[in-house]
Each structure stands twice: as C-alpha cells, then as structure tokens.
Design a protein around this motif. Structure first.
Motif, PDB file in Angstrom:
ATOM      1  N   LEU A 136      13.236   3.229  -9.474  1.00  0.00           N
ATOM      2  CA  LEU A 136      13.754   3.734  -8.053  1.00  0.00           C
ATOM      3  C   LEU A 136      13.506   3.100  -7.000  1.00  0.00           C
ATOM      4  CD1 LEU A 136      14.164   7.449  -9.397  1.00  0.00           C
ATOM      5  CD2 LEU A 136      15.952   5.835  -9.293  1.00  0.00           C
ATOM      6  N   SER A 137      12.033   2.619  -6.792  1.00  0.00           N
ATOM      7  CA  SER A 137      11.445   2.489  -5.716  1.00  0.00           C
ATOM      8  C   SER A 137      12.213   0.793  -5.374  1.00  0.00           C
ATOM      9  CB  SER A 137      10.185   1.958  -5.918  1.00  0.00           C
ATOM     10  OG  SER A 137       9.778   0.941  -6.638  1.00  0.00           O
ATOM     11  N   GLY A 138      12.414   0.063  -6.414  1.00  0.00           N
ATOM     12  CA  GLY A 138      12.999  -1.340  -6.117  1.00  0.00           C
ATOM     13  C   GLY A 138      12.725  -2.177  -7.382  1.00  0.00           C
TER      14      GLY A 138
ATOM     15  N   GLY B 129      10.864  -7.736  -3.924  1.00  0.00           N
ATOM     16  CA  GLY B 129      11.322  -7.948  -2.306  1.00  0.00           C
ATOM     17  C   GLY B 129      10.143  -8.600  -1.569  1.00  0.00           C
ATOM     18  N   LEU B 130       8.955  -8.189  -1.751  1.00  0.00           N
ATOM     19  CA  LEU B 130       7.969  -8.792  -0.836  1.00  0.00           C
ATOM     20  C   LEU B 130       7.404 -10.256  -1.576  1.00  0.00           C
ATOM     21  CD1 LEU B 130       5.452  -5.941  -0.063  1.00  0.00           C
ATOM     22  CD2 LEU B 130       7.278  -7.171   1.570  1.00  0.00           C
ATOM     23  N   ALA B 131       7.580 -10.393  -2.569  1.00  0.00           N
ATOM     24  CA  ALA B 131       7.391 -11.788  -3.289  1.00  0.00           C
ATOM     25  C   ALA B 131       8.165 -12.915  -2.886  1.00  0.00           C
ATOM     26  CB  ALA B 131       7.417 -11.746  -4.816  1.00  0.00           C
TER      27      ALA B 131
ATOM     28  N   GLY C  10       2.042   5.046   8.651  1.00  0.00           N
ATOM     29  CA  GLY C  10       2.834   3.947   8.477  1.00  0.00           C
ATOM     30  C   GLY C  10       2.379   2.653   8.287  1.00  0.00           C
ATOM     31  N   SER C  11       3.220   1.594   8.304  1.00  0.00           N
ATOM     32  CA  SER C  11       2.943   0.213   8.116  1.00  0.00           C
ATOM     33  C   SER C  11       3.686  -0.666   8.978  1.00  0.00           C
ATOM     34  CB  SER C  11       3.495  -0.169   6.594  1.00  0.00           C
ATOM     35  OG  SER C  11       3.285   0.630   5.685  1.00  0.00           O
ATOM     36  N   ARG C  12       2.993  -1.737   9.264  1.00  0.00           N
ATOM     37  CA  ARG C  12       3.584  -2.904  10.008  1.00  0.00           C
ATOM     38  C   ARG C  12       3.700  -4.195   9.427  1.00  0.00           C
ATOM     39  NH1 ARG C  12       1.956  -6.183  14.949  1.00  0.00           N
ATOM     40  NH2 ARG C  12      -0.074  -6.057  14.113  1.00  0.00           N
TER      41      ARG C  12
ATOM     42  N   ALA D 240       4.985   6.295   4.611  1.00  0.00           N
ATOM     43  CA  ALA D 240       3.770   6.708   3.770  1.00  0.00           C
ATOM     44  C   ALA D 240       2.379   5.930   3.883  1.00  0.00           C
ATOM     45  CB  ALA D 240       4.324   6.767   2.145  1.00  0.00           C
ATOM     46  N   GLY D 241       2.825   4.701   4.241  1.00  0.00           N
ATOM     47  CA  GLY D 241       1.780   3.859   4.390  1.00  0.00           C
ATOM     48  C   GLY D 241       1.303   3.097   2.923  1.00  0.00           C
ATOM     49  N   ILE D 242       0.350   2.136   2.779  1.00  0.00           N
ATOM     50  CA  ILE D 242       0.088   1.638   1.500  1.00  0.00           C
ATOM     51  C   ILE D 242      -1.518   1.731   1.577  1.00  0.00           C
ATOM     52  CG2 ILE D 242       0.127  -0.554   0.255  1.00  0.00           C
ATOM     53  CD1 ILE D 242       2.309  -1.464   2.526  1.00  0.00           C
TER      54      ILE D 242
HETATM   55  P1  ADP Z   1       9.702  -2.619  -4.323  1.00  0.00           P
HETATM   56  O1  ADP Z   1      10.820  -3.203  -4.802  1.00  0.00           O
HETATM   57  O2  ADP Z   1       8.882  -1.901  -5.182  1.00  0.00           O
HETATM   58  O3  ADP Z   1       9.849  -2.228  -2.947  1.00  0.00           O
HETATM   59  P2  ADP Z   1       8.516  -5.055  -2.931  1.00  0.00           P
HETATM   60  O4  ADP Z   1       7.827  -6.157  -3.520  1.00  0.00           O
HETATM   61  O5  ADP Z   1       9.338  -5.079  -2.011  1.00  0.00           O
HETATM   62  O6  ADP Z   1       8.945  -4.172  -4.275  1.00  0.00           O
HETATM   63  O7  ADP Z   1       7.184  -3.911  -2.424  1.00  0.00           O
HETATM   64  C1  ADP Z   1       6.084  -3.946  -3.485  1.00  0.00           C
HETATM   65  C2  ADP Z   1       5.420  -2.346  -3.061  1.00  0.00           C
HETATM   66  O8  ADP Z   1       4.823  -2.639  -1.698  1.00  0.00           O
HETATM   67  C3  ADP Z   1       6.247  -1.469  -3.027  1.00  0.00           C
HETATM   68  O9  ADP Z   1       6.220  -0.941  -4.518  1.00  0.00           O
HETATM   69  C4  ADP Z   1       5.612  -0.363  -2.084  1.00  0.00           C
HETATM   70  O10 ADP Z   1       4.394   0.177  -2.917  1.00  0.00           O
HETATM   71  C5  ADP Z   1       4.690  -1.377  -1.077  1.00  0.00           C
HETATM   72  N1  ADP Z   1       5.456  -1.314   0.255  1.00  0.00           N
HETATM   73  C6  ADP Z   1       6.138  -2.214   0.810  1.00  0.00           C
HETATM   74  N2  ADP Z   1       6.682  -2.221   1.982  1.00  0.00           N
HETATM   75  C7  ADP Z   1       6.178  -0.766   2.140  1.00  0.00           C
HETATM   76  C8  ADP Z   1       6.199   0.011   3.246  1.00  0.00           C
HETATM   77  N3  ADP Z   1       7.108  -0.234   4.669  1.00  0.00           N
HETATM   78  N4  ADP Z   1       5.710   1.110   3.261  1.00  0.00           N
HETATM   79  C9  ADP Z   1       4.833   1.611   2.163  1.00  0.00           C
HETATM   80  N5  ADP Z   1       4.787   0.826   1.117  1.00  0.00           N
HETATM   81  C10 ADP Z   1       5.277  -0.261   1.027  1.00  0.00           C
END
Ligand code: ADP
Length: 514
Positions: free
Chosen positions: A473-475, A479-481, A503-505, A448-450
C-alpha cells in the motif's frame, strides 16, 4: 685524392722503368767491358806463358791468377761471376788463367746516379704517400667525429673541401645523416604516439620477457597496486601476499584468460604468448560484476514485488468465482482487485522507467516550462492532500528547469506523493528557486519522518520502511530510486533531512544548462 694516387702511381712506374733501363744498360756495359778487356788480358798472358822458354810455375802474373789443372770440364774462354777464365793445354797439363774484373768508373757513376735517382724517387713516393695518408687521416678524423656526434645525439659538423670527390663523399654522408634523422623522428613520433596510447588505456598492459618487465602502463600499476620498473622481475615488485599470488599467476608462461579478485577489484586477465614474451592485458570488470549481481537482485526483487499483487488479484478473483456473495462483499473484493491491479500497473511502469534510466547513456538536453508541471502537480495532488486535511503549498517562481518536463514531473510527483502519503497532518510544501546558479527543488512535509538507519537506504530499488501488507500500500519502493537516477543523469545532487515525528525535507539541485 684520386689525382694524388694517380700521380703517386705514375712516379712509381717511372722509377721502375728507369731502374730497369739502367739495369739493362749496366748489364750490357759490364758484359762488353769484361769481355773485351778480360779476353785481351787473358790471351796476352797465355801468349806470354806459351812463348816463355823459362816457364816457371807461377801463381800469378799481374792481376791474372794461374792454376794448374789435371782434367778440366771445359776449355777455352768463358766468364762466370765477374771472373773471366781461359783454360788451355800446355804439354800434358792444363793451365787455367782467371781474372776478376772490376766495374769501370763510368759504370760506377751510372750506378751512383741510379742510386741517387732511386733514393730521390723513393723519397718522392714516401712524401706523396705521406700527403695521401695525412689527407685520408683528416677525412677519417672528420668521419669519426661525425659518427661520434650522431651517436651522442649531437648535431654533426660537415667540413668544407675543395676536392670534388671529398665534397661528394661528405654530401653523401650528410644525406645519410638527414635520412637517419628523418627516420629517427618518425620512430620517435610513433614511439610517443604508442606511449600516449598505452598510457591513456583504460586497461592495464604488461609485457614480460623471461619474467622481466619490458613494457607497462600506469593502469597496470594501479590495478596491482605496486610500482613497476623496467628490467626488474615482476615478482621483485610485488610485496604483499595478495599481490605476490596474483603476480605468480601472471608469470605462468601460457596463453590463457581468467577472472581474478584482487582487493576489492574484479580483474579480467588476458595472457598471450607473443613474439618472445608474454603480453598481459588486464581489465577492471568490477562494475560489470557488480552490475550482474545488482541485475540478478533486481530481477529477484522485481519478480517478488510483481508476485504480491498478482497473488492478491488471483486470490480475490478465485474467491468471487468460487463462492456466493452479496453485492457489497463483491464490490469490496473487486475494489481490492482494482487496487492491486493499479499497484501492478504502477510497478510495471516504474520498473520500465528505471530500466530506461539505467540504460540511457546520453541525456536529452532540454529545459522545461515549470508552470506547466506546477499546474499538473496542483491538479493531481490537491484533492489527495485536502482529503487528508493537509495544507498543500507550491512556491515555484522559476520559469525554466534544466531537464525535460517528463523528468521534472517524475521527480516532483514521486516526492510529493511520498510527502502526502507519509503525512497525516500539517503541510506539504513544494519550493523551486535558483541557488548558486543551480535550479533547486525542495519538498518538505510535517509527516512521520524517516528513521536514521533507513535514510541511507531509501534510494535503493524496492527499499521501503514498510513491511507486509503495508508495504504494498505504501508504493512500489522504486520512486526514490527513479528520482536519484534522474538527478544523477543530469549531474545534480539530492539531500534528505528528516526527523521522526516532525517531518522530512528533500532538496534537489540541478546545474543549469550550458
Ligand atoms: P515507496 O513507493 O515505498 O514510497 P520510495 O522509493 O518512494 O518508495 O520511498 C522509499 C521509502 O522512503 C518509503 O518506503 C518510505 O519509507 C521512505 N520515505 C520516502 N519519502 C518519505 C517521506 N516524505 N516521509 C517519510 N518517509 C518517506
């Protein structure tokens, strides 16, 4: 020098003795001469006068003076002030004969000799005094020169003497100079050390005396944002309204502590009246302040995030308990409870992980065998990817990663989980390679991309682009933190490139272990 003074004293003593002896000798000589000659002269004159038939009232007979007195106080022969007197009665009247005598030649010679000797000894004494004064002048000149050099921080020169006492004197001065130098060196060393400590302090330091700057370090200049100068009044150094206000608060002459927000900085000020001035220590507490507010936000967010699954679990379980339902509905409800419980477990796990990372000050220096993590990654996500019809590719030919396996796993699992989660078709690719001597991981997807406005915020805790139910449901939103914290702990870097719909990288670089 001592000898010269002794000699001078001896000469003076001889002079005094000689003068006294000769004075005494002269005195007795005069007495003797005057007595014999004047007695003889006066009595002879008396006889002449007494036996002279035709006595006329003469005034003088030779050098003898004749006077007529009515009633003298004393009669007979006596001497007074170099004059011999003979008073006798002739008939009814008294006659006083007086003769003023002069020193004889011998006495004059003696006197002249004495004068000469006196002049000679005086000259000698003056000469010796001159010699002594010249010598002491020289010594004082040397001492002055030495003092001048010491005052001007120059190395003094110590003259060489033959006189033992002078050698001793200058040796003493040299020793005092050496001790002084040693003390100076010690004081300078201590001063240097103190300066070094003060200058390398992370706190700002300022010492004021009657509002004037006596001592300061660069940190306080940095905090106040002004240039300080020794001896100037603190207020003269502060220019902007903001700094003037702060400086005025610093100048209040009392012991106190307070927090102050100056520009973007939070400062903690500790003021103490010490000695005859005011000692001010200023610490930068911006980070603590920020940490406190982040912590407060974190707790608020965490409790909010934890509340959501718990409320769902309570809601579904209460419904099951309160109402009759068929097996299929029951199963569905239990599944919801399970999903929420899993989410709760993940959330707690992530919160704990993040807490561990935030409180870790020392990193564990350990490399990881990439193959093991690669295998685990494949096993864990292949099914998830294939269920969604996504191609899952892992290209990792590097043997070792410069971080412990737990952290490598955490990075890869979080990135891949997101990539698969937010990709509906296409691929998810994991690549590991060495670039510029750095271990590099790239996780790309065709998902989906950001959106641009989210990119800078996705590394914040609990930040997700999803709202409401979707959000859970997304998480966990952590995670990223977590990924960012690990990368920062190991001195690495993280970059994101993303295009909505394409998409994303995510690219992570980690410096190799040294
Ligand atoms: P989450 O548990 O919501 O995934 P993250 O900290 O891992 O929390 O990610 C934060 C947000 O970054 C996500 O809610 C999502 O919107 C965006 N995100 C992270 N990775 C991707 C990806 N590969 N593609 C699209 N959006 C992403």
């Amino acid at each position: 020098m001592k000898r010269l003074i002794a000699l001078f004293n001896i000469l003076l003593a001889i002079e005094i003795i000689l003068i006294s002896v000769s004075g005494f000798f002269l005195y007795s000589e005069i007495k003797k001469a005057s007595e014999s000659s004047s007695r003889h002269l006066l009595f002879t004159t008396k006889n002449i006068l007494l036996h002279s038939k035709h006595f006329k009232p003469l005034k003088q007979v030779g050098s003898v003076k004749i006077e007529f007195l009515k009633k003298p106080q004393e009669t007979g022969f006596f001497e007074r002030n170099n004059t011999a007197y003979l008073i006798f009665k002739r008939g009814k009247e008294y006659i006083r004969l007086s003769y003023t005598f002069h020193l004889n030649k011998f006495v004059e010679d003696i006197l002249n000799l004495l004068g000469l000797l006196f002049a000679l000894f005086t000259f000698l004494s003056l000469f010796v005094s001159y010699l002594i004064s010249v010598q002491s002048d020289k010594v004082f000149k040397y001492i002055n020169e030495i003092i001048k050099n010491i005052k001007n921080d120059k190395k003094p020169e110590f003259p060489k003497f033959k006189d033992k006492n002078l050698i001793r004197l200058f040796y003493g001065i040299k020793e005092i100079y050496k001790t002084l130098q040693k003390r100076n060196q010690q004081i300078n060393q201590q001063k240097e050390r103190l300066n070094h400590i003060i200058n390398s302090m992370s706190d700002g330091l300022l010492f004021l005396k009657n509002g004037n700057i006596e001592l300061f370090n660069p940190k306080i200049e940095e905090f106040i944002g002004v240039e300080l100068k020794d001896g100037l009044n603190l207020l003269d150094c502060c220019q902007s309204v903001e700094t003037i206000e702060f400086c005025e608060k610093l100048l209040e002459n009392r012991t106190e502590t307070f927090e102050y927000k100056l520009s973007n900085m939070w400062l903690f000020v500790n003021k103490q009246q010490v000695l005859d001035g005011l000692l001010i220590v200023v610490s930068d507490i911006t980070e603590q302040k920020e940490y406190a507010s982040i912590k407060a936000k974190f707790f608020a967010d965490a409790s909010h995030e934890l509340k959501t699954p718990i409320t769902s679990i309570l809601g579904y379980s209460e419904t099951i308990l309160d109402s009759e339902m068929d097996n299929d509905t029951l199963k569905k409800f239990l599944k919801y409870i399970n999903v929420n419980a899993q989410h709760l477990a993940e959330l707690i796990e992530d919160i704990l992980m993040l807490h561990r990372l935030e409180t870790t000050r020392t990193k564990e220096v350990k490399s990881c065998d990439v193959d093991i993590v690669k295998e685990e990654l494949g096993v864990s996500f292949s099914k998830f990817a294939s269920e969604k019809g996504i191609e899952f590719i892992i290209n990792c030919d590097v043997d070792k990663a410069p971080i412990p396996c737990g952290y490598l796993k955490s990075i890869l699992f979080n990135l891949v989980d997101n990539a698969i989660k937010y990709t509906e078709k296409g691929f998810v690719k994991v690549e590991c390679f060495i670039e510029n001597n750095q271990f590099t991981i790239e996780v790309s997807d065709s998902g989906a991309g950001i959106q641009k406005q989210h990119i800078n915020r996705i590394f914040e805790r609990f930040y997700t682009t999803h709202k409401g139910r979707d959000r859970m449901l997304s998480g966990t939103g952590l995670g990223l933190a977590i990924v960012k914290h690990i990368v920062e702990l190991y001195g690495g870097d993280i970059e994101v490139e993303s295009e909505v719909g394409k998409g994303s990288r995510f690219k992570i670089t980690l410096p190799s272990l040294t």
